[in-house]
Design an enzyme around this catalytic site. Structure first.
Site, PDB file in Angstrom:
ATOM      1  N   HIS A  41       0.833  -1.207   0.000  1.00 23.48           N
ATOM      2  CA  HIS A  41       0.000   0.000   0.000  1.00 23.48           C
ATOM      3  C   HIS A  41       0.868   1.258   0.000  1.00 23.48           C
ATOM      4  CE1 HIS A  41      -2.371  -3.306   1.658  1.00 23.48           C
ATOM      5  NE2 HIS A  41      -3.457  -2.661   1.274  1.00 23.48           N
ATOM      6  N   PRO A 131      -6.613  -4.808  11.063  1.00 24.53           N
ATOM      7  CA  PRO A 131      -8.061  -4.661  11.264  1.00 24.53           C
ATOM      8  C   PRO A 131      -8.326  -3.213  11.683  1.00 24.53           C
ATOM      9  CG  PRO A 131      -7.199  -6.595  12.427  1.00 24.53           C
ATOM     10  CD  PRO A 131      -6.015  -5.755  12.025  1.00 24.53           C
ATOM     11  N   HIS A 272      -3.923   3.394  -3.346  1.00 23.70           N
ATOM     12  CA  HIS A 272      -4.156   2.844  -2.004  1.00 23.70           C
ATOM     13  C   HIS A 272      -3.416   1.530  -1.766  1.00 23.70           C
ATOM     14  CE1 HIS A 272      -6.203   1.176   1.540  1.00 23.70           C
ATOM     15  NE2 HIS A 272      -6.213   0.058   0.832  1.00 23.70           N
ATOM     16  N   GLU A 421     -18.164  -2.628  24.558  1.00 26.50           N
ATOM     17  CA  GLU A 421     -17.393  -3.870  24.603  1.00 26.50           C
ATOM     18  C   GLU A 421     -16.213  -3.841  23.633  1.00 26.50           C
ATOM     19  OE1 GLU A 421     -20.659  -3.720  24.050  1.00 26.50           O
ATOM     20  OE2 GLU A 421     -21.627  -4.665  25.775  1.00 26.50           O
ATOM     21  N   ASP A 479     -33.784 -14.017  30.356  1.00 27.11           N
ATOM     22  CA  ASP A 479     -33.417 -12.998  29.363  1.00 27.11           C
ATOM     23  C   ASP A 479     -33.504 -13.541  27.940  1.00 27.11           C
ATOM     24  OD1 ASP A 479     -33.209 -10.712  30.825  1.00 27.11           O
ATOM     25  OD2 ASP A 479     -31.063 -10.925  31.231  1.00 27.11           O
ATOM     26  N   HIS A 483     -29.668 -13.374  24.739  1.00 23.35           N
ATOM     27  CA  HIS A 483     -28.634 -13.297  25.770  1.00 23.35           C
ATOM     28  C   HIS A 483     -27.993 -14.647  26.079  1.00 23.35           C
ATOM     29  CE1 HIS A 483     -30.062  -9.293  26.172  1.00 23.35           C
ATOM     30  NE2 HIS A 483     -29.400  -9.043  27.287  1.00 23.35           N
TER      31      HIS A 483
HETATM   32  C1  TPP Z   1     -11.868  -4.053   9.746  1.00 22.73           C
HETATM   33  C2  TPP Z   1     -11.306  -3.900   8.384  1.00 22.73           C
HETATM   34  N1  TPP Z   1     -12.134  -3.847   7.345  1.00 22.73           N
HETATM   35  C3  TPP Z   1     -11.656  -3.766   6.083  1.00 22.73           C
HETATM   36  C4  TPP Z   1     -10.324  -3.739   5.850  1.00 22.73           C
HETATM   37  C5  TPP Z   1      -9.782  -3.696   4.436  1.00 22.73           C
HETATM   38  N2  TPP Z   1      -9.219  -2.381   4.176  1.00 22.73           N
HETATM   39  C6  TPP Z   1      -7.928  -2.123   4.291  1.00 22.73           C
HETATM   40  S1  TPP Z   1      -7.521  -0.539   4.008  1.00 22.73           S
HETATM   41  C7  TPP Z   1      -9.143  -0.156   3.692  1.00 22.73           C
HETATM   42  C8  TPP Z   1      -9.536   1.242   3.325  1.00 22.73           C
HETATM   43  C9  TPP Z   1      -8.998   2.191   4.298  1.00 22.73           C
HETATM   44  O1  TPP Z   1      -9.176   3.491   3.884  1.00 22.73           O
HETATM   45  P1  TPP Z   1      -8.302   4.602   4.554  1.00 22.73           P
HETATM   46  O2  TPP Z   1      -8.194   4.368   5.985  1.00 22.73           O
HETATM   47  O3  TPP Z   1      -8.851   5.901   4.112  1.00 22.73           O
HETATM   48  O4  TPP Z   1      -6.868   4.365   3.963  1.00 22.73           O
HETATM   49  P2  TPP Z   1      -6.206   5.062   2.694  1.00 22.73           P
HETATM   50  O5  TPP Z   1      -6.860   4.483   1.489  1.00 22.73           O
HETATM   51  O6  TPP Z   1      -6.467   6.503   2.828  1.00 22.73           O
HETATM   52  O7  TPP Z   1      -4.788   4.673   2.802  1.00 22.73           O
HETATM   53  C10 TPP Z   1      -9.944  -1.272   3.824  1.00 22.73           C
HETATM   54  C11 TPP Z   1     -11.387  -1.275   3.608  1.00 22.73           C
HETATM   55  C12 TPP Z   1      -9.477  -3.800   6.977  1.00 22.73           C
HETATM   56  N3  TPP Z   1      -8.161  -3.801   6.857  1.00 22.73           N
HETATM   57  N4  TPP Z   1      -9.997  -3.842   8.219  1.00 22.73           N
END
Ligand code: TPP
Ligand code: MG
Length: 672
Positions: A41, A131, A272, A421, A479, A483
């Site tokens: 990236h 993540p 990206h 959470e 519940d 739950h």
């Molecule tokens: C929880 C989660 N969902 C989806 C992804 C896949 N993913 C990686 S980067 C991205 C887009 C992120 O956009 P941004 O934070 O604006 O990064 P930029 O393109 O500006 O570098 C996604 C959807 C991930 N890594 N984690």
């Protein structure tokens, strides 16, 4: 000043080294590494190079020769996809292990430079990110930990910032809302988020999906908010200065161009997550005035970077002096805490508790047993930092002596995390990663789903985080099915490097807590009952039987034909079934299996001894049977749930779903 020359480092560029030179070194190392790997990236490293360069060369308190220096500022790349930015910064600033060879081996097996930053692989990587949003949650925990330790050891010893680089994606994630809200509430003034405000994510412009006013959102959480041109070094520096002196957590929205410098692709999602291509990189070299070949950083630029890295050495040496000046007891305590060692004699109270429980034979829920354990532990282990996501009274997580932590009140050891959470779990990872405390936190087991992204990362990062998950079955009763966890034990047991404990009574609860504390490299889930349970371990003995994962709790009276396997609340039910079978002349043994992961680690010989492979094996657990095939053999069966629960008193539910001693007897007789 000694400069460690990287292989491939080129000649001096000649002119005075400027901010742009420093930032461009980050950019080209990132572009070149992604290009060479054929994946990665480049957009974020190119866009945020200016911001990160200002931070690393002028503000960040760190010592590249001492990545574990306890009082270093933490830098969390929450937008983990921009990993090359971090690796380039670590290399340039002088982390010895992060060599140019490592940058060339970006994303390759056995390298330090994994696709996303991985904690424990590479010095200088404070947490595993990828993540999105989790890193921000971790950082809240780190910033909180800094305040907790500061309250205990003072400004001279613990006084550092936590910086986060977060992207649009991090801020879109739900966990960012919880984490930022919590940080605002706690007034974590030394937490500074640098938001890569580039308006682009994978699908294209963020306007496709989001219209939030991020600044207004964070301001509403009680944060200090500013906005800067993320390519203007002086403006960035001024914003950082202001943020550092704020008593509130700060968000600096850095307007940047994703893929900055790429002539044909800058400002677009095309930068990206894919290599730019050699033509585009050649164009960037021309556009940014960087004539140097791939992976070559001119000597004077590298020297300037290394000099920036050396800023921290005097500071870290001075800190050593202050630590040495601590009183003997404080010094020992500080060192013990940082090493993650438990205090001498920590387990004595637990042993007393076990003995008392064996005599008193209380009928109590294991969540209540857990509270009894905590009353003992929190006195003996001051680094325990507890909390609950607004279920303190139900999770039984707070002891009488624990003081509540709040804004400006960090001497306590208990957090009301609120109904958050996701943030609680992510923050607990940050607390554990920071070091010096042992976090535990509670919610209902069914809401472990809301903690799961962080639980997975606790396991991946081998962090001692303790999840206290009560109300662990239909046994919670009225519940109802929303739950009542049914699939959660199976699903958590599927997670590698996570101990899932389901103790059956007070004795087992004490043993499982001891194991959670001593499993330094592994997170634990304690699945605890809402309903009262009889004591099944009348003779606890000195040995921690739960450490074996499973053991014969009640042997058959004569040569066993049947082995009944159970965990937690169903262990006493299996004992009843054993009695019924005995009355019919069928000798059965009862095995308690509080922790499958630990049981799987025992020798084949021991496991056979416990499981009795030649016998009919019937398991009973108030959850889905998924996974029990491992232990019951080909002819065995499981008495458990086949679908969701229902709303009714617990006793009626056990009858309704046929999880009863009689049902176990029937299952046995059908198969004998
Ligand atoms: C929880 C989660 N969902 C989806 C992804 C896949 N993913 C990686 S980067 C991205 C887009 C992120 O956009 P941004 O934070 O604006 O990064 P930029 O393109 O500006 O570098 C996604 C959807 C991930 N890594 N984690
Ligand atoms: Mg973006």
């Amino acid at each position: 000043m000694e400069v460690v020359e990287s292989p491939g480092t080129g000649p001096a560029s000649g002119a005075q080294v400027t901010h742009s030179d420093l930032a461009n070194a980050v950019r080209f190392l990132s572009m070149d590494a992604v290009e060479r790997a054929g994946s990665g990236h480049p957009g974020l490293p190119l866009g945020m190079a200016d911001v990160a360069t200002v931070l690393f060369t002028r503000f960040l308190k760190f010592d590249p020769t001492r990545p574990e220096w306890p009082d270093r500022d933490r830098f969390v790349l929450s937008a983990g996809h921009g990993s090359m930015l971090l690796y380039a910064l670590l290399h340039l600033s002088g982390y010895e292990e992060v060599t140019l060879e490592q940058l060339k081996a970006f994303r390759q097996l056995d390298g330090l430079t994994a696709g996303h930053p991985e904690y424990g692989h590479c010095p200088g990587v404070e947490t595993t990110t990828g993540p999105l949003g989790q890193g921000l949650g971790n950082a809240v925990g780190m910033a909180l930990c800094e305040r907790l330790l500061n309250a205990r050891f003072g400004d001279e010893i613990v006084d550092h910032y936590t910086y986060v680089l977060a992207g649009d994606g991090c801020l879109m994630e739900g966990v960012s809302h919880e984490a930022a809200s919590l940080a605002g509430h706690l007034g974590l003034g030394k937490l500074i988020v640098l938001f890569d405000d580039n308006g682009i994510s994978i699908d294209g412009p963020t306007s496709l999906a989001v219209s939030d006013d991020q600044g207004a959102r964070f301001a509403a959480y009680g944060w200090e908010v500013s906005s800067v041109d993320g390519h203007d070094a002086e403006a960035i520096a001024a914003a950082l200065e202001a943020a550092r002196s704020s008593a509130r957590p700060s968000l600096i929205a850095c307007r940047t161009v994703i893929g900055y410098g790429s002539p044909g692709k800058a400002g677009t999602a095309a930068t990206h997550g894919a290599p730019l291509g050699s033509e585009e990189i050649a164009g960037a070299r021309a556009a940014l005035g960087w004539p140097h070949p791939a992976f070559e950083v001119p000597r004077d630029i590298l020297e300037a970077w290394r000099a920036a890295g050396l800023r921290g050495s005097a500071v870290s040496a001075a800190w050593n002096g202050r630590v040495a000046g601590l009183g003997k007891a404080d010094l020992a305590e500080f060192q013990r805490r940082l090493m993650g060692l438990l205090p001498a004699g920590w387990a004595a109270g637990l042993e007393d508790l076990k003995r008392a429980a064996a005599v008193e034979r209380p009928v109590v829920a294991t969540r209540v047993a857990s509270q009894r354990v905590l009353e003992v532990l929190s006195a003996a282990v001051p680094e325990l930092v507890g909390g609950s996501a607004d279920l303190t009274g139900s999770n039984n997580t707070k002891t009488a002596a624990q003081e509540v932590v709040g804004a400006g009140r960090f001497a306590g050891s208990y957090l009301h995390y609120g109904v958050r959470e996701h943030a609680m779990a992510a923050a607990m990872n940050g607390l554990a990663l920071h070091g010096g405390v042992i976090p535990y936190g509670g919610t209902f087991l069914v809401f472990s789903d809301y903690c799961r992204p962080a639980i997975r990362l606790s396991a991946l990062m081998s962090q001692r985080v303790i999840y206290v998950m009560t109300h662990d079955s239909i046994g919670l009763g009225e519940d109802g099915p929303t739950h009542q966890p049914v699939e959660h034990l199976a699903s958590l047991r599927a997670l590698p490097n996570l101990n899932v404990f389901r103790p059956a009574d007070t004795v087992e609860t004490a043993e499982c807590w001891a194991l959670a504390l001593t499993s330094g490299q592994r997170p634990s889930v304690l699945a605890l009952s809402r309903q009262g349970l009889p004591t099944v371990r009348g003779e606890p003995g000195a040995e921690n039987l739960c450490a074996l994962g499973g053991y014969i709790l009640a042997p058959a009276e004569s040569e066993r034909q049947v082995t009944l396997l159970a965990s937690g609340s169903e262990v006493s039910l299996a004992l009843e079934a054993q009695g019924l079978l005995a009355a019919e002349g069928i000798p059965a043994a009862v095995v308690s299996l509080p922790c499958w992961e630990l049981f799987a680690e025992q020798s084949q010989h021991y496991r056979d001894e416990v499981l009795g492979p030649g016998t009919l094996r019937v398991a009973v657990e108030a959850g889905v049977p998924f996974g029990w095939e491992r232990w019951i053999g080909a002819g065995g069966t499981v008495v458990g749930m086949t679908g969701f629960g229902a709303s009714a008193p617990a006793k009626d539910l056990y009858r309704h779903f046929k999880i009863t001693p009689q049902a176990v007897v029937t299952a046995v007789k059908e198969r004998l």
